[in-house]
Each structure stands twice: as structure tokens, then as C-alpha cells.
Design an enzyme around this catalytic site. Structure first.
Site, PDB file in Angstrom:
ATOM      1  CD  GLN A   1       3.588  -4.351   2.214  1.00  0.00           C
ATOM      2  OE1 GLN A   1       2.904  -5.314   1.841  1.00  0.00           O
ATOM      3  NE2 GLN A   1       3.908  -3.372   1.403  1.00  0.00           N
TER       4      GLN A   1
ATOM      5  NE  ARG B   1       6.656   2.978  -2.466  1.00  0.00           N
ATOM      6  CZ  ARG B   1       6.070   2.113  -1.639  1.00  0.00           C
ATOM      7  NH1 ARG B   1       6.429   2.044  -0.375  1.00  0.00           N
ATOM      8  NH2 ARG B   1       5.113   1.324  -2.073  1.00  0.00           N
TER       9      ARG B   1
ATOM     10  CG  ASP C   1       0.009   4.697   1.485  1.00  0.00           C
ATOM     11  OD1 ASP C   1      -0.722   3.715   1.746  1.00  0.00           O
ATOM     12  OD2 ASP C   1       1.235   4.694   1.691  1.00  0.00           O
TER      13      ASP C   1
ATOM     14  NE  ARG D   1       6.376  -0.920   4.567  1.00  0.00           N
ATOM     15  CZ  ARG D   1       5.478  -0.777   5.485  1.00  0.00           C
ATOM     16  NH1 ARG D   1       5.858  -0.608   6.741  1.00  0.00           N
ATOM     17  NH2 ARG D   1       4.203  -0.827   5.224  1.00  0.00           N
ATOM     18  N   GLY D   2       5.916   2.776   4.239  1.00  0.00           N
ATOM     19  CA  GLY D   2       4.852   3.302   5.096  1.00  0.00           C
ATOM     20  C   GLY D   2       4.853   4.820   4.953  1.00  0.00           C
ATOM     21  CB  ALA D   3       2.072   7.171   4.254  1.00  0.00           C
TER      22      ALA D   3
ATOM     23  CG  ASN E   1      -4.052   1.455   3.249  1.00  0.00           C
ATOM     24  OD1 ASN E   1      -2.959   1.946   3.511  1.00  0.00           O
ATOM     25  ND2 ASN E   1      -4.488   0.367   3.856  1.00  0.00           N
ATOM     26  CE  LYS E   2       0.969  -1.710   0.147  1.00  0.00           C
ATOM     27  NZ  LYS E   2       1.781  -1.222  -0.984  1.00  0.00           N
TER      28      LYS E   2
HETATM   29  O1  MRU Z   1       3.942  -0.096   0.123  1.00  0.00           O
HETATM   30  P1  MRU Z   1       4.030   0.279   1.566  1.00  0.00           P
HETATM   31  O2  MRU Z   1       4.495  -0.846   2.436  1.00  0.00           O
HETATM   32  O3  MRU Z   1       4.820   1.553   1.784  1.00  0.00           O
HETATM   33  O4  MRU Z   1       2.516   0.592   1.941  1.00  0.00           O
HETATM   34  C1  MRU Z   1       2.168   0.938   3.241  1.00  0.00           C
HETATM   35  C2  MRU Z   1       0.724   1.097   3.444  1.00  0.00           C
HETATM   36  O5  MRU Z   1      -0.083   0.987   2.538  1.00  0.00           O
HETATM   37  C3  MRU Z   1       0.300   1.521   4.800  1.00  0.00           C
HETATM   38  O6  MRU Z   1      -0.903   0.925   5.153  1.00  0.00           O
HETATM   39  C4  MRU Z   1       0.150   3.030   4.758  1.00  0.00           C
HETATM   40  O7  MRU Z   1       1.356   3.624   4.308  1.00  0.00           O
HETATM   41  C5  MRU Z   1      -0.233   3.594   6.042  1.00  0.00           C
HETATM   42  S1  MRU Z   1       1.175   3.654   7.103  1.00  0.00           S
HETATM   43  C6  MRU Z   1       0.841   4.246   8.614  1.00  0.00           C
END
Ligand code: MRU
Length: 365
Positions: free
Chosen positions: A203, A90, A244, A53-55, A254-255
Site C-alpha cells: 500500500q 473484512r 483500523d 480499502r482503508g478503515a 494497524n497494518k
Molecule cells: O488492508 P488495508 O489496505 O485496508 O489496510 C489499511 C490500513 O491498515 C490503514 O493504515 C488503516 O486502515 C488506516 S486508514 C486511514
């Protein structure tokens, strides 16, 4: 970054490209488990289930997923079906589509016999570039931390608030929001990180606290609702979050919960920065609130939490009445007007169309 004291990337190639390895992030911080992925379907599942996970990391994983598919069947039809499967895994982070488009464009003109090798080379290049980009973000972002430190008493720490995990675990290495923090630590600047727990998937609690601990960075976990209070009491010098997707005018997805932090930061004159690699910019969209698709995940992620019991076993427990229904919007959009600046590998841009175009004329075109 360091995992149990050894330098580790979050994704790697195994068996000369016939499989890839990842850390199963759904098991962290309780177990360190590595997973082998051999097919595009396994990669798509790892992305949708958040094992990766994470962009930036899901972009890198997606690129490897295409390479795995082409190694089995390099036809146009196989390329199209692996692309469709992966791109749907996703919806919010643009890095996934960016990486899939890049690999697909690279291999499509080639004869089928040469596609698998070219796709693997490009997937590896995407991973290496991610690391270099994050180092660039660190170089530019650490200057902001140094500026704040210069206004404090010698030795007084700079306090940074983060949300979600935009660290090493969300990228191939170094992280985006954490890269300036790791650079400050390497330079010996006293720094402390307040880590939002980041409900519902935690997270911050599971991943950011874990990785900062592995690197020996001073940090405190806080409940998601604490940020405004800490800002009112002068305990936060700077907010740095990841993203993201950033639109052409600088709106930031973002989250979930990032928007509320930005509002609190604005009200308390705390600088609110977003760290992003350039593949996260989507120059095809402008108004983030209207145009960015926001992923909705299962309500069970809100009604249940996992943790480790006194017997050392990981257990999932329900925290609501049995019949309570929950909504689970995974991301939100922070309008550009609330963003102090965008920390990129090429420098810090104002969150405006002009600011982004000036730093990335090649991408904007
Ligand atoms: O749902 P996730 O855990 O994939 O979400 C991640 C985030 O929102 C991060 O802050 C974002 O992807 C930036 S990662 C460098």
C-alpha cells in the site's frame, strides 16, 4: 484530493442512488479505473478484494452497500441479510461495523417504504462527516509538525515516516495520517515523507507514493525494514500511522509491521503518533492483542507481486520456489505503551483509557 489535477473523492453516488462509484484500488498506481457498484454483494466483494480499502473508506462503502440493498428490497429480512454479508467482508477495521450499525439503527424503526431514502442520506452523511473529521485531524496534527519545525533551522524539512496507506485513498478525502502532512504542505512548511513499501500488498509503494505524488508532496519510498536504521541516524522526526481499530485503553491495530516501527521509535526516542477518526475507537474492547480479530489473507499475496513490465503491461510474478507456503497476517497490534499520542478530530489524546474517555465521553458511554 487531487487525481490527475482534479479534486476527486474516493467514493461517490451515481444514478440518483441506484449505484455508487469507486476507484479500483487494486489497479493503482498503474491504471486509474473507476468501478460502478450496484448491489450489496458487489460492495462486499469490492471490500474483501480490496478494490476499496482503508478503515474509514470500507465503513463508507458498507453504509452505501446497505442503502443499495434497501433500494431493491426494504424488508427486515433483506436488511439483515445485507448487513451479515457486508459485516463479514473484512474483520479487523471496526469502522465497517460502526457504519453498518449506524445505518441499520437509523432505518429499522422506519416503515419499509422510507428506508432506502433514509439509508442513502445516512451513507452520504457518513462520507461528509469523514471529510470533516479528517480536516480536524489535520488541524491538530499539523501543530505537532510545526512544533518540530520550530526547533530546526529555518527552511529545514520535517521528516515523517508513514506505514501502509492511511491517506486520501483509505478515506473519503484528505486521509488520517496524511491529513497533518497535507495541512503542513498547505501552510508552506517544508516536509518530507518516508513511505514504507508495506509488504505484502504494498500500500505504501502503490498507493501512498502515488497519492503524495499527485499532491506534489516530497517523499521517498523505503523498504519495510529501513525504518529502524533511519531512526538511529536521526533521519525521522516523527512517525504518523493510521489505524483500523483502537481499544478503550489505546491499543492500536494497524497494518502488519506497525508494531515493529513503534518498537524502533521507542528505542530511538522518536515520537510515534496514530491518527484516527473517532469511529475507529472500539470502546467494547480493551486488550487489543487478545481481543481484536486479525485478518489472515491468502498466502499468494506474499508469494507473488504485481508490477508493470517494460512493455507497459501489468504482470504478476512469483518470487518464491513453486511449493513454498506463506502465512499472511494482515494486521498487528501496537500496545498503548508504545504510542506517544492519538491524533483525533477533537484533539490529541494520550493513549490511555482516561485520555480517550476525556475526549469522547459520548462514545465511551
Ligand atoms: O488492508 P488495508 O489496505 O485496508 O489496510 C489499511 C490500513 O491498515 C490503514 O493504515 C488503516 O486502515 C488506516 S486508514 C486511514
Amino acid at each position: 484530493m487531487l487525481l490527475e489535477g482534479r479534486h476527486t473523492r474516493t467514493i461517490w453516488v451515481e444514478e440518483e442512488g441506484r449505484s455508487i462509484g469507486i476507484l479500483d484500488q487494486t489497479k493503482l498506481p498503474f491504471r486509474i479505473e473507476r468501478l460502478k457498484l450496484e448491489t450489496a454483494a458487489e460492495v462486499a466483494h469490492a471490500i474483501s478484494s480490496m478494490q476499496v480499502r482503508g478503515a474509514p473508506l470500507i465503513g463508507a462503502a458498507g453504509a452505501h452497500g446497505l442503502a443499495l440493498a434497501l433500494a431493491v428490497d426494504p424488508s427486515d429480512a433483506a436488511l439483515a441479510s445485507a448487513y451479515d454479508l457486508l459485516v463479514r467482508s473484512r474483520p479487523t477495521a471496526i469502522n465497517l461495523k460502526w457504519a453498518l450499525d449506524r445505518v441499520a439503527a437509523r432505518v429499522r424503526p422506519l416503515p419499509p417504504a422510507r428506508r432506502a431514502e433514509a439509508a442513502l442520506a445516512d451513507a452520504k452523511a457518513i462520507c461528509d462527516e469523514d471529510v470533516a473529521i479528517n480536516e480536524g485531524i489535520g488541524r491538530h496534527g499539523v501543530a505537532l509538525i510545526a512544533e518540530i519545525a520550530a526547533k530546526k533551522k529555518p527552511g529545514e524539512r520535517v521528516n515523517v515516516l508513514t506505514h501502509c496507506n492511511a491517506g486520501w485513498l483509505a478515506t473519503v478525502d484528505r486521509g488520517t495520517a496524511t491529513s497533518p502532512i497535507y495541512a503542513a504542505q498547505e501552510q508552506g512548511q517544508p516536509i518530507h515523507v518516508f513511505v514504507d513499501e508495506t509488504r505484502p500488498r504494498n500500500q505504501g509503494a502503490y498507493l501512498t507514493a502515488f497519492e503524495l505524488g499527485e499532491q506534489g508532496v516530497s517523499h521517498t519510498l523505503i523498504s519495510d525494514n529501513s525504518g529502524g536504521h533511519l531512526m538511529q541516524h536521526g533521519l525521522i522526526d516523527l512517525v504518523i500511522v493510521g489505524t483500523d481499530r483502537v481499544t478503550a485503553r489505546g491499543d492500536v491495530a494497524n497494518k502488519i509491521g506497525t508494531y515493529l516501527k513503534a518498537l524502533a521509535a521507542k528505542d530511538n526516542d522518536v515520537p510515534f503518533y496514530v491518527a484516527l477518526p473517532s469511529p475507529t475507537i472500539d470502546f467494547t474492547v480493551d486488550d487489543g492483542v487478545r481481543e481484536i480479530p486479525i485478518e489472515e489473507r491468502a498466502g499468494e499475496e506474499v508469494t507473488h507481486v504485481s508490477g508493470v513490465g517494460p512493455d507497459g503491461e501489468v504482470t504478476k510474478v512469483r518470487i518464491t520456489p513453486e511449493r513454498t507456503k506463506a502465512a499472511n497476517h494482515a494486521f498487528d497490534v501496537t500496545p498503548a505503551r508504545l504510542v506517544t499520542g492519538l491524533i483525533t478530530e477533537r484533539g490529541i489524546a494520550p493513549a490511555t483509557p482516561e485520555g480517550l474517555r476525556a475526549l469522547f465521553p459520548d462514545r465511551a458511554a
